[in-house]
Design a protein around this motif. Sequence first.
Motif: not given
Length: 54
Positions: A19-26
């Motif tokens: 659920g860490f969408s910011g880290i996943a996108a980066g």
Amino acid sequence: MLHYAVVFFVIALIAALFGFSGIAAGAAGIAKILFVVFLVMAIASFVVNLLRGR
């Protein structure tokens, strides 16, 4: 270079799973950039190798 692209892709998948969408996108963005750099370097190496063979 390709190895690092795969590593960042796996990190992106794991981060998205938790659920860490910011880290996943980066991490996915970094993986895309590394993959493009790998492709450019592979194509350049192929072309230089062809030209050197003559």
